[in-house]
Design a protein around this motif. Structure first.
Motif, PDB file in Angstrom:
ATOM      1  N   GLY A 276     -32.862  24.638  73.681  1.00  0.00           N
ATOM      2  CA  GLY A 276     -34.096  23.985  73.249  1.00  0.00           C
ATOM      3  C   GLY A 276     -34.713  24.751  72.103  1.00  0.00           C
ATOM      4  O   GLY A 276     -34.333  25.896  71.816  1.00  0.00           O
ATOM      5  N   TYR A 277     -35.666  24.116  71.423  1.00  0.00           N
ATOM      6  CA  TYR A 277     -36.302  24.752  70.269  1.00  0.00           C
ATOM      7  C   TYR A 277     -37.704  25.261  70.615  1.00  0.00           C
ATOM      8  O   TYR A 277     -38.449  24.613  71.344  1.00  0.00           O
ATOM      9  N   TYR A 278     -38.028  26.433  70.079  1.00  0.00           N
ATOM     10  CA  TYR A 278     -39.397  26.937  70.061  1.00  0.00           C
ATOM     11  C   TYR A 278     -39.975  26.653  68.677  1.00  0.00           C
ATOM     12  O   TYR A 278     -39.253  26.731  67.671  1.00  0.00           O
ATOM     13  N   ASP A 279     -41.281  26.336  68.617  1.00  0.00           N
ATOM     14  CA  ASP A 279     -41.957  26.340  67.319  1.00  0.00           C
ATOM     15  C   ASP A 279     -42.474  27.765  67.125  1.00  0.00           C
ATOM     16  O   ASP A 279     -43.571  28.111  67.502  1.00  0.00           O
ATOM     17  N   TYR A 280     -41.640  28.578  66.531  1.00  0.00           N
ATOM     18  CA  TYR A 280     -41.821  30.023  66.503  1.00  0.00           C
ATOM     19  C   TYR A 280     -42.702  30.454  65.330  1.00  0.00           C
ATOM     20  O   TYR A 280     -42.404  30.164  64.169  1.00  0.00           O
ATOM     21  N   ASN A 281     -43.783  31.147  65.643  1.00  0.00           N
ATOM     22  CA  ASN A 281     -44.672  31.699  64.631  1.00  0.00           C
ATOM     23  C   ASN A 281     -44.157  33.080  64.257  1.00  0.00           C
ATOM     24  O   ASN A 281     -44.283  34.036  65.025  1.00  0.00           O
ATOM     25  N   THR A 282     -43.538  33.201  63.094  1.00  0.00           N
ATOM     26  CA  THR A 282     -42.917  34.455  62.680  1.00  0.00           C
ATOM     27  C   THR A 282     -43.933  35.541  62.354  1.00  0.00           C
ATOM     28  O   THR A 282     -43.566  36.705  62.208  1.00  0.00           O
ATOM     29  N   TYR A 283     -45.210  35.182  62.259  1.00  0.00           N
ATOM     30  CA  TYR A 283     -46.245  36.161  61.907  1.00  0.00           C
ATOM     31  C   TYR A 283     -46.658  36.986  63.113  1.00  0.00           C
ATOM     32  O   TYR A 283     -46.635  38.213  63.076  1.00  0.00           O
ATOM     33  N   ASP A 284     -47.036  36.319  64.214  1.00  0.00           N
ATOM     34  CA  ASP A 284     -47.459  37.073  65.397  1.00  0.00           C
ATOM     35  C   ASP A 284     -47.129  36.381  66.725  1.00  0.00           C
ATOM     36  O   ASP A 284     -47.605  36.808  67.779  1.00  0.00           O
ATOM     37  N   GLU A 285     -46.343  35.310  66.663  1.00  0.00           N
ATOM     38  CA  GLU A 285     -45.838  34.626  67.859  1.00  0.00           C
ATOM     39  C   GLU A 285     -46.936  33.986  68.712  1.00  0.00           C
ATOM     40  O   GLU A 285     -46.762  33.812  69.922  1.00  0.00           O
ATOM     41  N   ASN A 286     -48.046  33.627  68.098  1.00  0.00           N
ATOM     42  CA  ASN A 286     -49.095  32.907  68.810  1.00  0.00           C
ATOM     43  C   ASN A 286     -49.489  31.660  68.040  1.00  0.00           C
ATOM     44  O   ASN A 286     -49.267  31.560  66.828  1.00  0.00           O
ATOM     45  N   GLY A 287     -50.090  30.707  68.753  1.00  0.00           N
ATOM     46  CA  GLY A 287     -50.438  29.442  68.145  1.00  0.00           C
ATOM     47  C   GLY A 287     -51.385  29.578  66.964  1.00  0.00           C
ATOM     48  O   GLY A 287     -52.234  30.474  66.925  1.00  0.00           O
ATOM     49  N   ILE A 288     -51.230  28.689  65.993  1.00  0.00           N
ATOM     50  CA  ILE A 288     -52.149  28.587  64.852  1.00  0.00           C
ATOM     51  C   ILE A 288     -52.913  27.290  65.054  1.00  0.00           C
ATOM     52  O   ILE A 288     -52.337  26.207  65.015  1.00  0.00           O
ATOM     53  N   ILE A 289     -54.216  27.415  65.294  1.00  0.00           N
ATOM     54  CA  ILE A 289     -55.029  26.283  65.722  1.00  0.00           C
ATOM     55  C   ILE A 289     -56.295  26.221  64.886  1.00  0.00           C
ATOM     56  O   ILE A 289     -57.063  27.191  64.839  1.00  0.00           O
ATOM     57  N   GLY A 290     -56.519  25.094  64.229  1.00  0.00           N
ATOM     58  CA  GLY A 290     -57.779  24.927  63.506  1.00  0.00           C
ATOM     59  C   GLY A 290     -57.601  24.349  62.126  1.00  0.00           C
ATOM     60  O   GLY A 290     -56.519  23.902  61.743  1.00  0.00           O
ATOM     61  N   PRO A 291     -58.675  24.348  61.329  1.00  0.00           N
ATOM     62  CA  PRO A 291     -58.621  23.755  59.991  1.00  0.00           C
ATOM     63  C   PRO A 291     -57.879  24.639  59.013  1.00  0.00           C
ATOM     64  O   PRO A 291     -57.828  25.861  59.171  1.00  0.00           O
TER      65      PRO A 291
END
Length: 473
Positions: free
Chosen positions: A396-411
């Motif tokens: 399966g695939y992760y939507d992987y944040n290569t910066y810090d591995e946490n969600g990016i949420i907001g404007p």
């Protein structure tokens, strides 16, 4: 990894505050309430007569998985169903390769960041109240056996700190030393384990597919339109009524339309008041269509989200294995396992080291990875697993944040009408209810109302303030 560097913006970041943009009411210097801005955009900006293959909507969501469908649900829920016209674009309505459908469906509060703990707590509450929201038949087969996170001597103090924060925020857990672990879990070899943290409430696993179907079906019943297709381009429009720091007045361009490629190859333009990127592992590519990562100034910073492949292996252990109420156990090496059903079946996995990252060209499984990386740790931790063999597996695939591995949420700090909800790096399914509610609050109320997720915004990429989890897998 995202490249950290200094940008010579015309606008500077002061005290780590987010970049400022505002829409002014005509004839006034006061910022306009976001909901009234949305209504004005609908009545004024989306006024031209429709042309062939053109459509006009309030909100456009790229990605119809758990995150995108949750946002659609909450936008409708908060506006009494019909106040906004929402369109969700999903290129694969079967969800055959969707991260949501291939997830193991875990939910836990055992994080080190308060935002992740709070989102998971709300996720558990959302699951508890499913029948009130979706009807008496609503069920995701929640298995409340908790999580057990193990720490070596090196990681024990961090596990204590994490558990303390989790309790302060409302989680219910207990710390177990070697003797406590051996007494409670006699099947475990604790020789190199210093401490364990066991979640006692609101932790376990559930069926992600059922949750996705509920969110999507409810969003559709409230008027959301799902279109099979994928975004291939954006169009832009000058907006003299919007002021952005660092951009000369009169030169700001906002997002205006998305160009969607339909299954038959036809292209359809959709003009929108606001857009949300929730495309999982493909979010970084969608962002590039909006010049994010390819433009100037703030637009030179990419959305650091990409696909990463992860394996889930299934095996059987019929005798002397961990009992039916065994928690999802995470070894201090990162290997995890849990029971899968009522028989002697289990599933397990391990996120690979950077040098072992598999190709994302397909979802084929490398069974040698289990033999070389996963099995030795399982056999050490649970002696009953010494002779196990893989019975089944999937990728399966992760939507992987290569910066810090946490969600990016907001404007997005540049675009007045673009929001982001992606990069959850394997935690998206449990955070989907909270993320959907939070993004709807941003759009309709102008700010977070229930959980303050400001620190998880795109701005942290600009000021180089990563939000790392510590001692968490």
């Amino acid at each position: 990894m995202f490249c950290r560097r200094s940008f010579n913006f015309c606008c500077k970041v002061v005290s780590h505050k987010r970049f400022f943009h505002k829409t002014l009411r005509l004839g006034s210097n006061e910022p306009e309430n976001p909901i009234w801005r949305t209504i004005r955009v609908l009545t004024n900006d989306i006024a031209p007569k429709k042309q062939k293959n053109e459509e006009y909507v309030t909100g456009f969501i790229e990605g119809g998985g758990a995150i995108g469908s949750s946002i659609a649900y909450w936008l409708k829920e908060k506006t009494n169903f019909h106040a906004l016209r929402i369109v969700v674009i999903e290129k694969d309505p079967t969800y055959a390769k969707c991260s949501t459908a291939l997830s193991v469906g875990g939910i836990r509060q055992q994080f080190s960041l308060s935002e992740n703990i709070q989102m998971s707590l709300y996720g558990a509450e959302f699951l508890r109240t499913l029948k009130k929201r979706f009807g008496r038949d609503a069920d995701v087969n929640f298995t409340p056996h908790g999580y057990l996170v193990l720490a070596s001597r090196r990681g024990a103090s961090q596990l204590v700190d994490n558990a303390k924060l989790q309790k302060e925020l409302g989680a219910v857990n207990t710390l177990l030393g070697k003797e406590g672990l051996k007494e409670r879990f006699p099947w475990m070899d604790v020789s190199d384990v210093e401490l364990g943290c066991l979640g006692l409430e609101k932790e376990g696993w559930f069926d992600p597919w059922s949750l996705l179907c509920m969110l999507k079906s409810k969003a559709i019943s409230m008027g959301t339109q799902y279109i099979t297709g994928e975004a291939v381009d954006f169009t832009f429009r000058e907006r003299s009524d919007i002021i952005v720091e660092g951009v000369e007045e009169g030169y700001y361009e906002g997002l205006n339309e998305v160009v969607v490629k339909l299954p038959d190859g036809e292209h359809k333009s959709i003009q929108f008041a606001f857009c949300i990127i929730a495309a999982g592992g493909e979010s970084g590519e969608v962002a590039q269509l909006a010049r994010i990562g390819t433009g100037q100034g703030m637009l030179s910073i990419p959305l650091p989200v990409e696909k990463r492949k992860r394996y889930v292996f299934g095996f059987n252990c019929q005798q002397n294995g961990p009992s039916i109420n065994t928690p999802l156990t995470i070894d201090h090496s990162g290997v995890y396992f849990r029971r899968d059903g009522l028989g002697g079946a289990y599933i397990c996995g391990l996120s690979p080291a950077p040098e072992d990252e598999p190709s994302t060209e397909n979802l084929d499984v490398d069974y040698k990875y289990f033999d070389d990386k996963v099995w030795p740790i399982l056999a050490k931790r649970v002696p009953a697993f010494e002779s196990i063999k893989v019975a089944n597996a999937w990728g399966g695939y992760y939507d992987y944040n290569t910066y810090d591995e946490n969600g990016i949420i907001g404007p997005h700090p540049y675009y007045h009408n673009l929001y982001i909800a992606t990069g959850f790096s394997g935690h998206g399914i449990q955070q989907a209810p909270a993320v959907g509610r939070s993004v709807a609050e941003l759009i309709l109320d102008g700010d977070f109302q229930t959980i303050d997720l400001t620190r998880l915004g795109f701005d942290r990429l600009i000021v180089d303030k990563p939000m790392y989890e510590i001692g968490i897998y």
